[in-house]
Design a protein around this motif. Sequence first.
Motif, PDB file in Angstrom:
ATOM      1  N   LYS A 209     -21.425 -44.998-186.352  1.00 42.58           N
ATOM      2  CA  LYS A 209     -19.848 -45.022-186.288  1.00 42.58           C
ATOM      3  C   LYS A 209     -19.577 -44.373-184.527  1.00 42.58           C
ATOM      4  O   LYS A 209     -18.374 -44.580-183.882  1.00 42.58           O
ATOM      5  N   PHE A 210     -20.587 -43.850-184.152  1.00 37.72           N
ATOM      6  CA  PHE A 210     -19.463 -43.354-182.684  1.00 37.72           C
ATOM      7  C   PHE A 210     -20.016 -43.941-181.494  1.00 37.72           C
ATOM      8  O   PHE A 210     -21.526 -43.274-181.106  1.00 37.72           O
ATOM      9  N   THR A 211     -20.025 -44.894-181.663  1.00 34.93           N
ATOM     10  CA  THR A 211     -19.920 -45.845-180.367  1.00 34.93           C
ATOM     11  C   THR A 211     -19.878 -45.781-179.760  1.00 34.93           C
ATOM     12  O   THR A 211     -18.603 -45.282-179.165  1.00 34.93           O
ATOM     13  N   ASP A 212     -20.759 -46.224-177.972  1.00 35.66           N
ATOM     14  CA  ASP A 212     -20.012 -45.727-176.569  1.00 35.66           C
ATOM     15  C   ASP A 212     -19.643 -46.530-176.058  1.00 35.66           C
ATOM     16  O   ASP A 212     -19.546 -46.238-174.575  1.00 35.66           O
ATOM     17  N   GLY A 213     -20.122 -47.965-176.522  1.00 35.13           N
ATOM     18  CA  GLY A 213     -19.400 -48.744-175.108  1.00 35.13           C
ATOM     19  C   GLY A 213     -19.960 -49.198-174.371  1.00 35.13           C
ATOM     20  O   GLY A 213     -20.111 -50.451-174.415  1.00 35.13           O
ATOM     21  N   PHE A 214     -21.802 -48.918-174.978  1.00 33.18           N
ATOM     22  CA  PHE A 214     -22.766 -49.720-174.283  1.00 33.18           C
ATOM     23  C   PHE A 214     -23.346 -50.295-174.239  1.00 33.18           C
ATOM     24  O   PHE A 214     -24.116 -49.801-175.692  1.00 33.18           O
ATOM     25  N   GLY A 215     -23.999 -51.310-174.493  1.00 31.88           N
ATOM     26  CA  GLY A 215     -24.921 -52.378-174.474  1.00 31.88           C
ATOM     27  C   GLY A 215     -25.330 -53.506-173.585  1.00 31.88           C
ATOM     28  O   GLY A 215     -24.689 -54.063-173.239  1.00 31.88           O
ATOM     29  N   GLY A 216     -26.617 -54.057-174.628  1.00 30.20           N
ATOM     30  CA  GLY A 216     -26.628 -55.872-174.311  1.00 30.20           C
ATOM     31  C   GLY A 216     -27.604 -56.177-172.855  1.00 30.20           C
ATOM     32  O   GLY A 216     -27.806 -54.546-172.445  1.00 30.20           O
ATOM     33  N   GLY A 217     -27.237 -56.915-172.823  1.00 27.65           N
ATOM     34  CA  GLY A 217     -28.525 -57.044-171.261  1.00 27.65           C
ATOM     35  C   GLY A 217     -30.502 -56.955-171.464  1.00 27.65           C
ATOM     36  O   GLY A 217     -30.155 -56.308-173.145  1.00 27.65           O
ATOM     37  N   ASP A 218     -31.244 -57.196-170.810  1.00 27.91           N
ATOM     38  CA  ASP A 218     -32.808 -56.859-171.105  1.00 27.91           C
ATOM     39  C   ASP A 218     -32.936 -56.188-169.680  1.00 27.91           C
ATOM     40  O   ASP A 218     -34.136 -56.485-169.322  1.00 27.91           O
ATOM     41  N   PHE A 221     -31.204 -50.566-168.768  1.00 24.59           N
ATOM     42  CA  PHE A 221     -30.550 -49.850-169.271  1.00 24.59           C
ATOM     43  C   PHE A 221     -28.777 -51.766-169.725  1.00 24.59           C
ATOM     44  O   PHE A 221     -29.710 -51.769-169.466  1.00 24.59           O
ATOM     45  N   VAL A 222     -28.287 -50.058-170.336  1.00 25.23           N
ATOM     46  CA  VAL A 222     -27.178 -50.753-171.088  1.00 25.23           C
ATOM     47  C   VAL A 222     -26.195 -50.753-170.304  1.00 25.23           C
ATOM     48  O   VAL A 222     -25.658 -49.784-169.525  1.00 25.23           O
ATOM     49  N   THR A 223     -24.854 -51.534-170.335  1.00 29.95           N
ATOM     50  CA  THR A 223     -23.779 -51.440-169.315  1.00 29.95           C
ATOM     51  C   THR A 223     -22.609 -51.380-170.426  1.00 29.95           C
ATOM     52  O   THR A 223     -22.465 -51.631-171.421  1.00 29.95           O
ATOM     53  N   PHE A 224     -21.375 -50.726-169.987  1.00 27.26           N
ATOM     54  CA  PHE A 224     -20.593 -50.553-170.613  1.00 27.26           C
ATOM     55  C   PHE A 224     -19.751 -51.909-170.311  1.00 27.26           C
ATOM     56  O   PHE A 224     -18.878 -52.615-169.801  1.00 27.26           O
ATOM     57  N   THR A 225     -19.193 -52.485-171.980  1.00 31.07           N
ATOM     58  CA  THR A 225     -18.540 -53.729-171.732  1.00 31.07           C
ATOM     59  C   THR A 225     -17.301 -53.957-172.357  1.00 31.07           C
ATOM     60  O   THR A 225     -17.078 -54.625-172.616  1.00 31.07           O
ATOM     61  N   GLU A 230     -16.348 -44.999-179.498  1.00 26.88           N
ATOM     62  CA  GLU A 230     -16.048 -43.792-180.572  1.00 26.88           C
ATOM     63  C   GLU A 230     -16.003 -42.278-179.906  1.00 26.88           C
ATOM     64  O   GLU A 230     -16.422 -41.460-180.814  1.00 26.88           O
ATOM     65  N   LEU A 231     -17.490 -42.509-179.166  1.00 29.49           N
ATOM     66  CA  LEU A 231     -18.405 -41.341-178.746  1.00 29.49           C
ATOM     67  C   LEU A 231     -17.268 -41.076-176.718  1.00 29.49           C
ATOM     68  O   LEU A 231     -18.102 -42.351-176.057  1.00 29.49           O
ATOM     69  N   ILE A 232     -16.408 -40.772-176.393  1.00 30.45           N
ATOM     70  CA  ILE A 232     -15.536 -41.008-174.697  1.00 30.45           C
ATOM     71  C   ILE A 232     -16.241 -39.234-174.490  1.00 30.45           C
ATOM     72  O   ILE A 232     -15.535 -38.231-174.902  1.00 30.45           O
ATOM     73  N   PHE A 233     -16.477 -39.789-173.038  1.00 27.97           N
ATOM     74  CA  PHE A 233     -17.144 -38.373-171.880  1.00 27.97           C
ATOM     75  C   PHE A 233     -15.755 -38.968-171.015  1.00 27.97           C
ATOM     76  O   PHE A 233     -15.543 -39.133-169.949  1.00 27.97           O
ATOM     77  N   LEU A 234     -14.656 -38.700-170.823  1.00 25.72           N
ATOM     78  CA  LEU A 234     -13.654 -37.998-170.260  1.00 25.72           C
ATOM     79  C   LEU A 234     -13.972 -37.765-168.296  1.00 25.72           C
ATOM     80  O   LEU A 234     -13.176 -38.026-168.065  1.00 25.72           O
ATOM     81  N   HIS A 235     -14.885 -37.079-168.876  1.00 24.72           N
ATOM     82  CA  HIS A 235     -15.246 -36.792-167.816  1.00 24.72           C
ATOM     83  C   HIS A 235     -16.801 -37.167-167.246  1.00 24.72           C
ATOM     84  O   HIS A 235     -17.740 -36.620-166.014  1.00 24.72           O
TER      85      HIS A 235
END
Length: 378
Positions: A209-218, A221-225, A230-235
């Motif tokens: 449930k704690f997705t971080d917004g990154f994914g996709g591509g080949d 690395f993965v990219t912020f989409t 729900e996992l948020i690195f404020l700093h």
Amino acid sequence: MHCRVATCAQNIQKRELTYGKYIENNGNICYGFPKKNNKNYVVIQDLNTEDLLTFEDAYNEAKEQGGKISVLLGNGFSMAYDARRFSFTNLLESAKTSGIIPEDSELSHLFANLQTSDFEKVIKTLEDGRLVTQIYQPLFNNEKINSDIKSLKKHLVAVITNNHPDKSTDVPERKSKKCAEFLDKFDRVYTLNYDLLAYWVILQNNLTKFTDGFGGGDEDFVTFTENQHELIFLHGALHIFDNFTETIKLTFARTGTLLKTQIYRKLLNDVYPVFISEGTSDEKLEKIRHNYYLNRCYKALRSKKGNLFVFGTMLKSNDEHIKQGIIKGKFTNLYIGVWSEAELPQAYLLKEEFEASSTDRINKKAILYNAKTVKPWG
């Protein structure tokens, strides 16, 4: 616990900044410190953390309130895992203590004149200065500037990587599972920490449930989409980097190389993660506003509703931007974790500021709870 009865008028000068529990003439119990012109209540006892709700009681109350329950993690969360590893909070002070930046050196004066403790900013200034002197004064000896740049980079790399566990499996399974139980109580995790502890626990225990917004591509690395996260690195965090117009996240799954090793290699190549470790609140906020990923995270703090637990931080002056984000945001109920009596005054000020931001539509309430009753790592 120290108990005493005394009139407010007799003790106001001594107790102006001392918080406690009070009883008004009508018998109502209240918390706070005496107002200068109010003589209508007496001190019945000094307040300590034992008077506060336990975390379990506070959490149950939040569930009764309804709505999503989020948590904001500070350095106290990481220190609860290993205080020896994660007690570093000021890179500049540690550099001075270790002799990398002598007290009266040119480097020390540069930090002071720039009015910053941000290593990246100083390194960039030195590099720009070196480029200028190469053009305007080609005979100028840049040896000292080169040496200072090298020392700062070496110290930054050492502090960031040497104090961090090498891999996720270095976190003992018992601790990892206990922490997962703690995090799983919440619907959303905000963190001020740039280490990988919470991220590793979430991966190890499949808290999807704690997705971080990154994914996709080949790529490797993965990219912020921009998707819901729900996992948020404020700093920011050690494994998050800018890549031209994108924000990317390094992964072990796609490379088979330890994250710490990947991060170390990038640092050696003068590629720094998206993270904020130093500086005043204004400096941090400036960085946030000029970085797409961090700005999205900050907006997620201000726009979400429901209940927010604060654990492991008192949101002191260098995190004023985070405090204001909470106060001016949409959370209805704020639960403030207090570790010691020394933190009570600041906790009550936060409580008062948060509740004072209530509107006709939103009645805000803040409650203090005893942070010692939280055992995130068992």
